[in-house]
Every structure is written in structure tokens, then in C-alpha cells.
Design a protein around this motif. Structure first.
Motif, PDB file in Angstrom:
ATOM      1  N   ASN A 273       0.857  -1.192   0.000  1.00 21.85           N
ATOM      2  CA  ASN A 273       0.000   0.000   0.000  1.00 21.85           C
ATOM      3  C   ASN A 273       0.889   1.237   0.000  1.00 21.85           C
ATOM      4  O   ASN A 273       1.131   1.853   1.033  1.00 21.85           O
ATOM      5  CB  ASN A 273      -0.914  -0.023   1.219  1.00 21.85           C
ATOM      6  CG  ASN A 273      -2.009   1.011   1.096  1.00 21.85           C
ATOM      7  OD1 ASN A 273      -2.186   1.614   0.049  1.00 21.85           O
ATOM      8  ND2 ASN A 273      -2.734   1.209   2.175  1.00 21.85           N
ATOM      9  N   THR A 274       1.403   1.570  -1.172  1.00 14.51           N
ATOM     10  CA  THR A 274       2.348   2.685  -1.297  1.00 14.51           C
ATOM     11  C   THR A 274       1.854   3.664  -2.349  1.00 14.51           C
ATOM     12  O   THR A 274       0.869   3.432  -3.047  1.00 14.51           O
ATOM     13  CB  THR A 274       3.739   2.160  -1.717  1.00 14.51           C
ATOM     14  OG1 THR A 274       3.601   1.553  -3.012  1.00 14.51           O
ATOM     15  CG2 THR A 274       4.256   1.117  -0.728  1.00 14.51           C
ATOM     16  N   GLU A 275       2.590   4.773  -2.442  1.00 13.04           N
ATOM     17  CA  GLU A 275       2.255   5.757  -3.470  1.00 13.04           C
ATOM     18  C   GLU A 275       2.394   5.151  -4.867  1.00 13.04           C
ATOM     19  O   GLU A 275       1.697   5.539  -5.802  1.00 13.04           O
ATOM     20  CB  GLU A 275       3.169   6.981  -3.334  1.00 13.04           C
ATOM     21  CG  GLU A 275       2.917   7.798  -2.079  1.00 13.04           C
ATOM     22  CD  GLU A 275       3.779   9.039  -2.033  1.00 13.04           C
ATOM     23  OE1 GLU A 275       4.514   9.277  -3.029  1.00 13.04           O
ATOM     24  OE2 GLU A 275       3.735   9.769  -1.022  1.00 13.04           O
ATOM     25  N   HIS A 276       3.319   4.171  -5.006  1.00 10.75           N
ATOM     26  CA  HIS A 276       3.514   3.539  -6.309  1.00 10.75           C
ATOM     27  C   HIS A 276       2.227   2.846  -6.759  1.00 10.75           C
ATOM     28  O   HIS A 276       1.855   2.907  -7.940  1.00 10.75           O
ATOM     29  CB  HIS A 276       4.658   2.534  -6.236  1.00 10.75           C
ATOM     30  CG  HIS A 276       4.891   1.809  -7.532  1.00 10.75           C
ATOM     31  ND1 HIS A 276       5.285   2.452  -8.684  1.00 10.75           N
ATOM     32  CD2 HIS A 276       4.746   0.498  -7.852  1.00 10.75           C
ATOM     33  CE1 HIS A 276       5.394   1.567  -9.660  1.00 10.75           C
ATOM     34  NE2 HIS A 276       5.073   0.374  -9.178  1.00 10.75           N
ATOM     35  N   LEU A 277       1.533   2.213  -5.819  1.00  9.82           N
ATOM     36  CA  LEU A 277       0.273   1.546  -6.156  1.00  9.82           C
ATOM     37  C   LEU A 277      -0.750   2.575  -6.614  1.00  9.82           C
ATOM     38  O   LEU A 277      -1.482   2.336  -7.574  1.00  9.82           O
ATOM     39  CB  LEU A 277      -0.254   0.776  -4.946  1.00  9.82           C
ATOM     40  CG  LEU A 277      -1.636   0.121  -5.130  1.00  9.82           C
ATOM     41  CD1 LEU A 277      -1.626  -0.858  -6.286  1.00  9.82           C
ATOM     42  CD2 LEU A 277      -2.085  -0.565  -3.836  1.00  9.82           C
ATOM     43  N   ASP A 278      -0.775   3.719  -5.930  1.00 13.90           N
ATOM     44  CA  ASP A 278      -1.720   4.773  -6.333  1.00 13.90           C
ATOM     45  C   ASP A 278      -1.448   5.227  -7.768  1.00 13.90           C
ATOM     46  O   ASP A 278      -2.389   5.481  -8.537  1.00 13.90           O
ATOM     47  CB  ASP A 278      -1.613   5.975  -5.392  1.00 13.90           C
ATOM     48  CG  ASP A 278      -2.106   5.643  -3.985  1.00 13.90           C
ATOM     49  OD1 ASP A 278      -2.920   4.689  -3.871  1.00 13.90           O
ATOM     50  OD2 ASP A 278      -1.686   6.322  -3.037  1.00 13.90           O
ATOM     51  N   THR A 279      -0.189   5.288  -8.131  1.00 14.08           N
ATOM     52  CA  THR A 279       0.166   5.682  -9.498  1.00 14.08           C
ATOM     53  C   THR A 279      -0.307   4.640 -10.504  1.00 14.08           C
ATOM     54  O   THR A 279      -0.850   4.970 -11.555  1.00 14.08           O
ATOM     55  CB  THR A 279       1.691   5.868  -9.625  1.00 14.08           C
ATOM     56  OG1 THR A 279       2.117   6.863  -8.692  1.00 14.08           O
ATOM     57  CG2 THR A 279       2.078   6.284 -11.040  1.00 14.08           C
TER      58      THR A 279
ATOM     59  N   LEU B 274      -2.764   2.462 -10.113  1.00 11.07           N
ATOM     60  CA  LEU B 274      -4.232   2.485 -10.177  1.00 11.07           C
ATOM     61  C   LEU B 274      -4.725   3.663 -11.005  1.00 11.07           C
ATOM     62  O   LEU B 274      -5.705   3.547 -11.749  1.00 11.07           O
ATOM     63  CB  LEU B 274      -4.821   2.551  -8.763  1.00 11.07           C
ATOM     64  CG  LEU B 274      -4.643   1.298  -7.899  1.00 11.07           C
ATOM     65  CD1 LEU B 274      -5.211   1.530  -6.505  1.00 11.07           C
ATOM     66  CD2 LEU B 274      -5.311   0.095  -8.540  1.00 11.07           C
ATOM     67  N   SER B 275      -4.063   4.778 -10.893  1.00  9.92           N
ATOM     68  CA  SER B 275      -4.449   5.954 -11.663  1.00  9.92           C
ATOM     69  C   SER B 275      -4.299   5.683 -13.160  1.00  9.92           C
ATOM     70  O   SER B 275      -5.162   6.059 -13.967  1.00  9.92           O
ATOM     71  CB  SER B 275      -3.591   7.158 -11.254  1.00  9.92           C
ATOM     72  OG  SER B 275      -3.916   8.274 -12.033  1.00  9.92           O
TER      73      SER B 275
ATOM     74  N   LYS C 137      -7.061   3.291 -14.380  1.00  9.61           N
ATOM     75  CA  LYS C 137      -8.349   3.955 -14.543  1.00  9.61           C
ATOM     76  C   LYS C 137      -8.440   4.735 -15.857  1.00  9.61           C
ATOM     77  O   LYS C 137      -9.531   5.011 -16.347  1.00  9.61           O
ATOM     78  CB  LYS C 137      -8.597   4.898 -13.358  1.00  9.61           C
ATOM     79  CG  LYS C 137      -8.854   4.166 -12.047  1.00  9.61           C
ATOM     80  CD  LYS C 137      -9.002   5.139 -10.878  1.00  9.61           C
ATOM     81  CE  LYS C 137      -9.220   4.392  -9.565  1.00  9.61           C
ATOM     82  NZ  LYS C 137      -9.304   5.325  -8.403  1.00  9.61           N
TER      83      LYS C 137
ATOM     84  N   THR D 261     -10.460  -2.477  -4.613  1.00 11.62           N
ATOM     85  CA  THR D 261      -9.265  -2.711  -3.799  1.00 11.62           C
ATOM     86  C   THR D 261      -9.699  -3.216  -2.434  1.00 11.62           C
ATOM     87  O   THR D 261     -10.736  -2.797  -1.906  1.00 11.62           O
ATOM     88  CB  THR D 261      -8.449  -1.424  -3.632  1.00 11.62           C
ATOM     89  OG1 THR D 261      -9.281  -0.416  -3.039  1.00 11.62           O
ATOM     90  CG2 THR D 261      -7.935  -0.929  -4.973  1.00 11.62           C
TER      91      THR D 261
ATOM     92  N   THR E 118      -2.501  -4.652  -0.435  1.00  9.97           N
ATOM     93  CA  THR E 118      -3.787  -4.323  -1.054  1.00  9.97           C
ATOM     94  C   THR E 118      -4.031  -5.278  -2.220  1.00  9.97           C
ATOM     95  O   THR E 118      -3.158  -5.448  -3.087  1.00  9.97           O
ATOM     96  CB  THR E 118      -3.808  -2.877  -1.570  1.00  9.97           C
ATOM     97  OG1 THR E 118      -3.629  -1.985  -0.466  1.00  9.97           O
ATOM     98  CG2 THR E 118      -5.134  -2.572  -2.262  1.00  9.97           C
TER      99      THR E 118
END
Length: 351
Positions: free
Chosen positions: A148-154, A156-157, A160, A170, A181
């Protein structure tokens, strides 16, 4: 009734999506619009004799269970009988519609009608049909776990931003004692390539990825052939008499299974209207009921102790037309005249 309106009603009765992929179903000949249907003419086979009957009875649309146009026509002349059918239809402004295997598959179709000849029984399709579409948007499901890191957020973005992605979720999970996650999404075949390319840029994510092919759901009571379980066991000889009565036939062809006699009980019967070799092959039953089978498939069945009843191809289908006439009359609210051909018959006769 307008031709397009009637065709829509016929498609609602039995979706053409249920037909086998090799089949040629639907509206095969369409007179120039507007075309009003006052008389619907039902036949199992559209021969030239039957076409003449349809002309004499002023049919506006012929529903021919078997498609008279199957192999592609390179020309429409007076040279061959199938070409002449098209010429005659267009000259007399008669449409031609064929449902064929769509009527085999539906719960209220030909095979269910044929099963009535066995007496009281329950039946299930031998080869169930699947829905025309997937349960959710997409053909594949992709799942992977990540920290669950910022890399995962990138990641996922970027996911999308890919078109044809759906059901993206998630979920926090614990993997080998670590908080991670779990990402799950549905996608199309095209989107899958983009998702895999994106994940492959991160080897850790890529190696933890699972790709599942989504299955189209089975349609209840729908499909090719039927496996019928009789309410009570009945002797083979009694089953023969029931089938002859149901199909209004003076005779059938019979191959008695190895080790069986006419007095052997029948509890399970597998059936397929028309030509049943490919549908019945390998099915465990006491009896196979169909119109025709190849010689070697009959030998295989007999060697496995399965008796075979053959009634000739169209004799296992034609009787359904009378039932169809009554059902369509109700569905169409008696708005059109529905006639069953009197000239239509199986080409094979016993002399």
C-alpha cells in the motif's frame, strides 16, 4: 402485421443467438418494404412442392424450420431448385425465415416437444447454452497484490485511464504477515493487453498477477439435446409404442443395446431431434432417440449397451409445427393467419 414487427416477435420467441455457429438462421429472403404479413406459413422443409402450396395459400412469410439457403448462392437463376425457391419467393413477394437450431435449444422448442413422446419425465439439456454476454462488462478478470504505497496509487491511476475497464476494487489483505492491497478488475480482451503491459513495467506486480477468463453464465433449461429421466422405468417395447404414437409413425428403426431386450427397462433416454450423432455421442443413457445417426455411431452405442431408436430426420421435428402454430397464435394475439403445410413430408418412405 409489418414483416419487421413479425420477425422481431419471432426472434423474441427464440433468440437467434441460441443457434449453432455453423447454422444460417433468421430472415433469409425479404421482399422490398413495406411488406405486410397476413398469412404465416409453417413448414419443416421448403421444397418446390411446398413453395407452390405456399403460393396457392397466399402466404406472405414462410417459416421454414430448416434453412432452404445454407451454402452461399453465387447466382439466383432457374437452374437449381434452391435458386428457384428464391426466385419464386421474390416473384410472389413472400419472405422466408428460418429458426432451425435456435428452436432446438429453447426450453419450449423442438427437443422438449420430442421428449413428450417418452411420457412423464424430467429433462435437462445435454449441451447447455451460455448467455450471449458475460455476467459483467469484460471478458477477463485481473487480480494482483501490492504494498500500500504511493507507487500503487500511481498504477491504479494509470489503470483507470484505460478504456473498457470495469469493477475495479481494492481490498486490504495480509500476505505472509505483511499488510497489502488486493486489486481486482474486469476488462475486455483489448484492455487486458494494456493492463498486462502496464503491470509488466513493475516485475514485482507482474509476478503476483492472476488473469482469469470469465465464463458466460449457463441459461437454465436451454441447450442442445435433452437427457430425460422417466418418472418410472418403462420397457423398451412400451417406449417404442409411445414414440410411434407421439410422432404418428407406423414404424421406427431399432438397434437393441448389447445385453438388452425389448423388455429391458428404460430409465434414462438421451434425445436429439434431427441428426443426433454429435450431440448424443458419449452420453450415458439406456436409450438414444433421434432421427438419424451414422452407422458407426449406432454400433458404438449398441456395444455400450445403449439401444437406439431412429425415426428419420424430419419425423423428429415436423410434429412440433402444430404446437408452434398454437403458441404463436397466442403470442401474436391472432392478428395473422397461421397455416401448417400439408405437403411437407419426410423424403424417405417405406415401400
Amino acid at each position: 402485421m409489418d414483416l419487421r414487427e413479425l420477425v422481431s416477435a419471432l426472434n423474441d420467441f427464440a433468440s437467434l443467438s441460441l443457434a449453432e455457429s455453423w447454422d444460417n438462421v433468421g430472415l433469409l429472403v425479404e421482399p422490398s418494404p413495406p411488406h405486410t404479413v397476413r398469412t404465416l406459413f409453417l413448414t419443416n422443409d421448403l421444397t418446390e412442392e411446398v413453395m407452390e402450396e405456399a403460393v396457392q395459400k397466399k402466404a406472405d412469410l414462410i417459416l421454414s424450420y430448416h434453412p432452404p439457403i445454407f451454402a452461399p448462392l453465387k447466382r439466383v437463376t432457374w437452374k437449381t431448385w434452391k435458386e428457384r425457391l428464391v426466385v419464386r419467393a421474390l416473384e410472389h413477394r413472400i419472405g422466408i425465415y428460418s429458426p432451425h437450431t435456435a428452436y432446438d435449444a429453447v426450453p419450449h422448442g423442438v427437443n422438449t416437444w420430442l421428449a413428450k413422446g417418452l411420457g412423464a419425465c424430467t429433462s435437462v439439456p445435454l449441451h447447455p447454452s451460455t448467455a450471449p454476454s458475460y455476467p459483467a462488462e469484460g471478458t477477463h478478470r485481473v487480480e494482483f497484490c501490492a504494498d500500500n504505497t504511493e507507487h500503487l496509487d500511481t498504477v491504479l491511476s494509470k489503470i483507470k485511464d484505460i478504456q473498457e475497464i470495469s469493477c475495479l476494487t481494492t481490498l486490504p489483505v495480509r500476505v505472509e504477515g505483511e499488510e497489502q492491497t488486493r486489486v481486482s478488475l474486469n476488462c475486455s480482451q483489448k484492455a487486458l493487453l494494456e493492463v498486462v503491459a502496464l503491470l509488466s513495467q513493475n516485475s514485482l506486480l507482474y509476478h503476483k498477477t492472476e488473469i482469469l477468463l470469465l465464463q458466460k453464465p449457463l441459461l437454465p433449461h436451454t441447450g442442445m439435446g435433452r437427457l430425460c429421466t422417466l418418472s418410472e422405468p418403462v420397457s423398451l417395447s412400451d417406449i417404442i409404442e409411445r414414440i410411434k404414437s407421439h410422432l404418428k409413425l407406423p414404424h421406427i428403426r431399432l438397434a437393441v443395446g448389447m445385453g438388452k431386450t425389448l423388455e429391458s427397462p428404460v430409465t434414462k433416454a438421451a434425445l436429439c431431434a434431427g441428426s443426433g450423432s454429435s450431440v448424443l455421442k458419449g452420453i450415458e443413457a439406456d436409450l438414444y432417440l433421434t432421427g438419424e445417426m451414422s452407422h458407426h455411431d449406432v454400433l458404438d452405442a449398441v456395444a455400450n449397451g445403449i439401444s437406439v431408436i431412429l425415426c428419420e430426420h424430419s419425423n423428429t421435428e415436423r410434429g412440433f409445427l402444430s404446437e408452434l402454430r398454437n403458441v404463436l397464435a397466442i403470442r401474436l394475439q391472432n392478428n395473422i393467419n397461421i397455416i401448417v403445410s400439408e405437403k411437407d413430408r419426410d423424403p424417405l418412405q417405406v415401400e
